[in-house]
Enzyme design. Structure first.
Site, mmCIF file in Angstrom:
data_model
loop_
_atom_site.group_PDB
_atom_site.id
_atom_site.type_symbol
_atom_site.label_atom_id
_atom_site.label_comp_id
_atom_site.label_asym_id
_atom_site.label_seq_id
_atom_site.Cartn_x
_atom_site.Cartn_y
_atom_site.Cartn_z
ATOM 1 N N ILE A 12 -72.132 17.212 -56.821
ATOM 2 C CA ILE A 12 -72.522 15.803 -56.626
ATOM 3 C C ILE A 12 -72.256 14.998 -57.898
ATOM 4 C CG2 ILE A 12 -74.414 14.205 -56.069
ATOM 5 C CD1 ILE A 12 -75.787 16.478 -54.550
ATOM 6 N N ASP A 31 -73.852 19.142 -69.177
ATOM 7 C CA ASP A 31 -73.806 20.255 -68.219
ATOM 8 C C ASP A 31 -73.642 21.562 -68.990
ATOM 9 O OD1 ASP A 31 -72.832 20.088 -64.898
ATOM 10 O OD2 ASP A 31 -72.962 22.018 -65.930
ATOM 11 N N ASN A 32 -74.302 22.624 -68.535
ATOM 12 C CA ASN A 32 -74.106 23.919 -69.202
ATOM 13 C C ASN A 32 -73.068 24.775 -68.475
ATOM 14 O OD1 ASN A 32 -75.424 24.798 -66.951
ATOM 15 N ND2 ASN A 32 -77.071 25.879 -68.020
ATOM 16 N N GLY A 36 -71.918 24.357 -62.269
ATOM 17 C CA GLY A 36 -70.870 23.326 -62.275
ATOM 18 C C GLY A 36 -69.599 23.923 -62.874
ATOM 19 N N LEU A 76 -79.421 15.454 -62.226
ATOM 20 C CA LEU A 76 -78.978 16.307 -61.113
ATOM 21 C C LEU A 76 -78.967 17.785 -61.491
ATOM 22 C CD1 LEU A 76 -75.854 14.191 -60.009
ATOM 23 C CD2 LEU A 76 -78.086 14.207 -58.907
ATOM 24 N N THR A 95 -85.182 26.714 -65.484
ATOM 25 C CA THR A 95 -84.221 25.605 -65.482
ATOM 26 C C THR A 95 -84.846 24.369 -64.850
ATOM 27 O OG1 THR A 95 -82.439 27.175 -65.201
ATOM 28 C CG2 THR A 95 -81.920 24.883 -64.715
ATOM 29 N N ALA A 117 -83.078 13.907 -58.916
ATOM 30 C CA ALA A 117 -82.691 14.537 -57.653
ATOM 31 C C ALA A 117 -83.751 15.532 -57.252
ATOM 32 C CB ALA A 117 -81.351 15.245 -57.814
ATOM 33 N N TYR A 149 -87.660 27.443 -55.010
ATOM 34 C CA TYR A 149 -86.860 26.241 -55.264
ATOM 35 C C TYR A 149 -87.636 24.965 -54.919
ATOM 36 C CZ TYR A 149 -82.943 22.979 -55.079
ATOM 37 O OH TYR A 149 -82.117 21.912 -55.288
#
Ligand code: UDP
Length: 322
Positions: A12, A31-32, A36, A76, A95, A117, A149
């Site tokens: 996304i 971003d890690n 992604g 996100l 995380t 998000a 989650y």
């Protein structure tokens, strides 16, 4: 506007980065690259106003530097996908909760407009379909990792609402429902990219359970349009919005439609849940959002119907495989 997107190299996030750059915003991606991929943002590299930072979400100094420059943050970054959560619950909890906590801390320090998000998973196994934002949330017991989650994302919502209440953080929470589209990977369990790949490879489409469970799939382009509109809203009240499609389809019908549209000769294989997931996995029979709130407040409704969504994903996957 200077926008920081956490998880911006994800499915996304990379589409959002593209849309914001197109309208003239500056975009910083954090971003890690765990779920992604650099591939998703390769085309953005070198575009005016774009920058990428490869770091973890709980890296305080990096977050501070990025938040200081940001007018708005779209958060996100998260551990996503059923398989990942079931296999590594500790990592998912860390995380989603510690990462979001660090992010919110930086956001409130600089008063950044913040969009978080969240997910339809926060409704848990509620049967009050369609789910509306003020409905009760119903989770199963904690020895079922299925609920990890949803509970961690719900805790993110609480943390964000607390930051709004105690520090005046300008905030919007978006509960996404089964977002799909090009660049999504089936590696972590998502059904649509998995079925498309199976159909194109001539492998059996693995339908879990009896296939009569339903979901509503929303194209990422529609989701990005909603995020962009929400970014421009005042955010004086911290609002929660369902963001998704309310067009319901059974997973069995989905498999049939994909086989037909991909012109595939794959069979459908029904797999008992015990074989697909760990024992005791509870799947959701129906998941449908009530999207009347977002429609009334910002005039957003999804525009992509399922056939177009499927064609788009089949085309993308075909190209990726050649
Ligand atoms: N599913 C399936 N085959 C797969 C992957 C998923 O039948 O290869 C089913 C899954 O059990 C669920 C639905 O498809 O009923 C949607 O699963 P997904 O993991 O994409 O999303 P979620 O369960 O979070 O809605």
């Amino acid at each position: 506007m200077n926008v920081l997107i956490t998880g911006g190299a994800g499915f996304i996030g990379s589409h959002l980065a593209d849309a914001l750059l197109r309208r003239g915003d500056s975009v910083a991606v954090l971003d890690n690259l765990s779920t992604g991929s650099a591939e998703n943002i390769r085309a953005l590299d070198g575009r005016p106003g774009f920058s990428f930072t490869h770091a973890a979400l709980d890296d305080g100094p990096v977050l501070d530097r990025l938040a200081r420059r940001a007018d708005a943050i779209v958060h996100l970054a998260a551990a996503v996908g059923v398989h990942l959560i079931l296999d590594r619950p500790t990592q998912a909890i860390e995380t989603n909760v510690l990462g979001s906590h660090a992010l919110l801390d930086a956001a409130r320090r600089y008063g950044c407009r913040t969009l978080i998000a969240s997910t339809s998973e926060v409704y848990g196994k509620s049967k009050a379909v369609p789910f509306s934002e003020d409905a009760d949330l119903v989770f199963g017991p904690p020895n079922r990792t299925r609920w990890v989650y949803g509970v961690t994302k719900l805790l993110d919502e609480f943390l964000a609402l607390a930051a709004h209440q105690e520090h005046g953080l300008p905030l919007t929470i978006m509960r996404f429902f089964n977002v799909v589209g090009p660049r999504q990977t089936g590696r972590f369990g998502m059904v649509l990219p998995r079925f498309v790949r199976q159909a194109l490879l001539g492998q059996p489409l693995t339908v879990y359970g009896d296939g009569r469970q339903t979901r509503c799939f929303c194209h990422v382009t529609d989701i990005v349009r909603a995020i962009v509109i929400l970014l421009d809203q005042p955010m004086s009240q911290a609002e929660i919005f369902n963001v998704g499609s309310d067009h319901e389809v059974t997973i069995g019908e989905l498999a049939e439609q994909i086989i037909e549209r991909a012109d595939s000769s794959s069979p459908i294989r029904y797999l008992p849940y015990e074989e697909a997931y760990a024992a005791g996995f509870e799947d959701l029979r129906r998941r449908v959002p009530d999207i009347s709130k977002i429609a009334a407040e910002i005039g957003w409704t999804p525009t992509y119907l399922l056939p177009k969504i499927l064609d788009d994903m089949i085309d993308f996957e075909r190209n990726r495989m050649t």
